[in-house]
Design a protein around this motif. Structure first.
Motif, PDB file in Angstrom:
ATOM      1  N   TYR A   1      -4.140   7.536 -16.407  1.00 21.54           N
ATOM      2  CA  TYR A   1      -3.297   6.502 -15.788  1.00 21.54           C
ATOM      3  C   TYR A   1      -3.904   5.998 -14.481  1.00 21.54           C
ATOM      4  CZ  TYR A   1       0.503   4.147 -13.438  1.00 21.54           C
ATOM      5  OH  TYR A   1       1.246   3.212 -12.762  1.00 21.54           O
ATOM      6  N   ARG A   2      -4.277   6.896 -13.589  1.00 22.46           N
ATOM      7  CA  ARG A   2      -4.818   6.469 -12.289  1.00 22.46           C
ATOM      8  C   ARG A   2      -6.115   5.689 -12.470  1.00 22.46           C
ATOM      9  NH1 ARG A   2      -0.737   6.132  -8.922  1.00 22.46           N
ATOM     10  NH2 ARG A   2       0.606   7.961  -9.156  1.00 22.46           N
ATOM     11  N   GLU A   3      -6.966   6.177 -13.363  1.00 25.58           N
ATOM     12  CA  GLU A   3      -8.210   5.458 -13.657  1.00 25.58           C
ATOM     13  C   GLU A   3      -7.908   4.050 -14.158  1.00 25.58           C
ATOM     14  OE1 GLU A   3     -12.352   4.705 -14.722  1.00 25.58           O
ATOM     15  OE2 GLU A   3     -11.351   6.022 -13.275  1.00 25.58           O
ATOM     16  N   SER A   4      -6.941   3.937 -15.048  1.00 27.03           N
ATOM     17  CA  SER A   4      -6.583   2.636 -15.613  1.00 27.03           C
ATOM     18  C   SER A   4      -6.088   1.684 -14.532  1.00 27.03           C
ATOM     19  CB  SER A   4      -5.506   2.826 -16.688  1.00 27.03           C
ATOM     20  OG  SER A   4      -5.006   1.585 -17.124  1.00 27.03           O
TER      21      SER A   4
ATOM     22  N   ARG B   1      -9.058   0.509 -12.324  1.00 32.17           N
ATOM     23  CA  ARG B   1      -9.943  -0.444 -13.012  1.00 32.17           C
ATOM     24  C   ARG B   1      -9.239  -1.773 -13.259  1.00 32.17           C
ATOM     25  NH1 ARG B   1     -13.952   2.001 -10.933  1.00 32.17           N
ATOM     26  NH2 ARG B   1     -14.018   4.191 -11.576  1.00 32.17           N
ATOM     27  N   GLN B   2      -7.942  -1.750 -13.559  1.00 31.08           N
ATOM     28  CA  GLN B   2      -7.217  -3.013 -13.718  1.00 31.08           C
ATOM     29  C   GLN B   2      -7.198  -3.791 -12.409  1.00 31.08           C
ATOM     30  OE1 GLN B   2      -3.459  -3.032 -16.228  1.00 31.08           O
ATOM     31  NE2 GLN B   2      -3.854  -0.832 -16.121  1.00 31.08           N
ATOM     32  N   ALA B   3      -6.996  -3.094 -11.296  1.00 34.49           N
ATOM     33  CA  ALA B   3      -7.003  -3.772  -9.998  1.00 34.49           C
ATOM     34  C   ALA B   3      -8.386  -4.362  -9.715  1.00 34.49           C
ATOM     35  CB  ALA B   3      -6.597  -2.800  -8.894  1.00 34.49           C
ATOM     36  N   GLN B   4      -9.432  -3.619 -10.054  1.00 33.78           N
ATOM     37  CA  GLN B   4     -10.785  -4.129  -9.849  1.00 33.78           C
ATOM     38  C   GLN B   4     -11.065  -5.332 -10.741  1.00 33.78           C
ATOM     39  OE1 GLN B   4     -13.143  -0.608 -10.516  1.00 33.78           O
ATOM     40  NE2 GLN B   4     -12.995   0.056  -8.381  1.00 33.78           N
ATOM     41  N   LEU B   5     -10.598  -5.264 -11.976  1.00 38.68           N
ATOM     42  CA  LEU B   5     -10.766  -6.404 -12.880  1.00 38.68           C
ATOM     43  C   LEU B   5      -9.986  -7.619 -12.377  1.00 38.68           C
ATOM     44  CD1 LEU B   5     -10.535  -4.543 -16.306  1.00 38.68           C
ATOM     45  CD2 LEU B   5     -12.508  -5.873 -15.498  1.00 38.68           C
ATOM     46  N   ALA B   6      -8.769  -7.381 -11.888  1.00 35.10           N
ATOM     47  CA  ALA B   6      -7.968  -8.484 -11.343  1.00 35.10           C
ATOM     48  C   ALA B   6      -8.682  -9.133 -10.166  1.00 35.10           C
ATOM     49  CB  ALA B   6      -6.597  -7.978 -10.934  1.00 35.10           C
TER      50      ALA B   6
ATOM     51  N   ASN C   1       2.456   0.378  -8.522  1.00 34.86           N
ATOM     52  CA  ASN C   1       1.168   1.065  -8.392  1.00 34.86           C
ATOM     53  C   ASN C   1      -0.010   0.101  -8.527  1.00 34.86           C
ATOM     54  OD1 ASN C   1       2.155   3.677  -7.937  1.00 34.86           O
ATOM     55  ND2 ASN C   1       2.465   4.018 -10.125  1.00 34.86           N
ATOM     56  N   LEU C   2       0.095  -0.836  -9.460  1.00 37.43           N
ATOM     57  CA  LEU C   2      -0.995  -1.801  -9.637  1.00 37.43           C
ATOM     58  C   LEU C   2      -1.114  -2.735  -8.435  1.00 37.43           C
ATOM     59  CD1 LEU C   2      -1.972  -4.810 -10.696  1.00 37.43           C
ATOM     60  CD2 LEU C   2      -3.193  -2.806 -11.562  1.00 37.43           C
TER      61      LEU C   2
ATOM     62  N   LEU D   1      -4.205  -3.183  -5.931  1.00 34.84           N
ATOM     63  CA  LEU D   1      -4.861  -4.484  -5.811  1.00 34.84           C
ATOM     64  C   LEU D   1      -4.997  -4.887  -4.350  1.00 34.84           C
ATOM     65  CD1 LEU D   1      -6.007  -7.046  -7.133  1.00 34.84           C
ATOM     66  CD2 LEU D   1      -3.673  -7.948  -7.165  1.00 34.84           C
ATOM     67  N   CYS D   2      -3.981  -4.636  -3.549  1.00 33.68           N
ATOM     68  CA  CYS D   2      -4.070  -4.956  -2.118  1.00 33.68           C
ATOM     69  C   CYS D   2      -5.266  -4.262  -1.484  1.00 33.68           C
ATOM     70  CB  CYS D   2      -2.783  -4.538  -1.399  1.00 33.68           C
ATOM     71  SG  CYS D   2      -1.357  -5.606  -1.715  1.00 33.68           S
ATOM     72  N   ARG D   3      -5.496  -3.007  -1.844  1.00 36.55           N
ATOM     73  CA  ARG D   3      -6.631  -2.280  -1.292  1.00 36.55           C
ATOM     74  C   ARG D   3      -7.946  -2.858  -1.802  1.00 36.55           C
ATOM     75  NH1 ARG D   3      -2.920   2.024  -2.071  1.00 36.55           N
ATOM     76  NH2 ARG D   3      -3.788   2.599  -4.107  1.00 36.55           N
ATOM     77  N   GLN D   4      -7.975  -3.253  -3.070  1.00 39.81           N
ATOM     78  CA  GLN D   4      -9.198  -3.820  -3.636  1.00 39.81           C
ATOM     79  C   GLN D   4      -9.540  -5.176  -3.020  1.00 39.81           C
ATOM     80  OE1 GLN D   4     -11.419  -2.504  -5.718  1.00 39.81           O
ATOM     81  NE2 GLN D   4     -10.295  -0.587  -5.973  1.00 39.81           N
ATOM     82  N   MET D   5      -8.531  -5.969  -2.749  1.00 44.15           N
ATOM     83  CA  MET D   5      -8.757  -7.322  -2.217  1.00 44.15           C
ATOM     84  C   MET D   5      -9.092  -7.299  -0.730  1.00 44.15           C
ATOM     85  SD  MET D   5      -8.502  -9.417  -4.779  1.00 44.15           S
ATOM     86  CE  MET D   5      -7.955 -11.085  -4.388  1.00 44.15           C
ATOM     87  N   GLY D   6      -8.625  -6.294  -0.018  1.00 45.52           N
ATOM     88  CA  GLY D   6      -8.923  -6.199   1.404  1.00 45.52           C
ATOM     89  C   GLY D   6      -8.424  -7.416   2.168  1.00 45.52           C
TER      90      GLY D   6
END
Length: 243
Positions: free
Chosen positions: A38-41, A44-49, A68-69, A73-78
């Motif tokens: 689940y956490r991996e998914s 990776r979904q956030a990174q893909l987004a 959770n997503l 995503l907020c962390r991925q987008m910075g």
């Protein structure tokens, strides 16, 4: 994190599963112990987004649960600007999500909507996420929702779809179920908990085959469809609208 003990005592009558306040309180523990990778998914979904997000468009998370997503995503987008609409029909889940957004950098970029994902207005989307959600809709409504998602996506936009699935071969379906229940036991669920949860989800969560999902996506218009994660009876797909 509150431990999931909802089905740890015998129930006289097992009620249909719902995303109520009791489930919202233990949801993260339930997911971690019930959904393989689940956490991996989510990461990776956030990174893909983040990879497929196009400036000036929107991201939609349909069936967002407790966020959770969105938080990932907020962390991925910075510092990168984006706009996201997160929709769920469970008010307890959205209440938890809202509290978590207050402590999240970039959380103001996410708009929460309480409602039916089949009715939400969507436009100029570059990413739509449907994470373990389509399986809870009546089968008759799934085709129409995927078509609406396709129509809302801009060229090059993607749908990220994660679902519990069954196999076309009944013997392989039984094998997948066997290893899934083994996974849950290894994570501390008793056989009684597994049995009662299964009964609660009967006629509530209705999985389909990967082949059925692929046909639906292609009939909606998606050209490229990729299975990027598969673990027995769980699968994550990426479908892209032609540029």
């Amino acid at each position: 994190m509150t431990k999931d003990t909802i089905f740890s005592r015998p129930w006289d009558k097992v009620a249909p599963f719902e995303f109520n306040a009791q489930v919202a309180e233990v949801f993260d523990d339930m997911l971690g112990r019930s959904v393989p990778f689940y956490r991996e998914s989510i990461v990776r979904q956030a990174q893909l987004a983040a990879r497929f997000y196009q400036d000036g468009t929107r991201i939609y998370d349909l069936g967002c649960s407790n966020g959770n997503l969105g938080l990932t995503l907020c962390r991925q987008m910075g510092e990168r600007d984006f706009s996201m609409v997160a929709v769920d029909n469970s008010q307890p889940m959205l209440d938890t999500y809202r509290q978590r957004l207050n402590d999240t950098a970039g959380g103001q970029r996410i708009i929460l909507e309480h409602g039916d994902i089949r009715l939400v207005a969507m436009e100029r989307a570059s990413v739509v996420i449907v994470n373990l959600t389509l399986q809870f809709l009546p089968r008759a409504d799934r085709d129409a929702l995927v078509r609406r998602i396709y129509q809302a996506l801009v060229p090059g936009g993607v749908l990220l779809l994660t679902e519990k699935v069954v196999h076309e071969d009944a013997v392989l379906t039984e094998l997948e179920q066997e290893f899934y229940y083994r996974f849950k036991e290894e994570n501390g669920y008793s056989r009684m908990e597994i049995s009662q949860k299964r009964e609660a989800l009967e006629n509530v969560l209705i999985p389909e085959t990967l082949e059925a999902h692929g046909r639906r996506l292609r009939q909606a218009g998606f050209g490229a469809v990729e299975i990027w994660l598969k673990w027995f009876n769980f699968a994550a797909l990426l479908a892209q609208k032609d540029v």
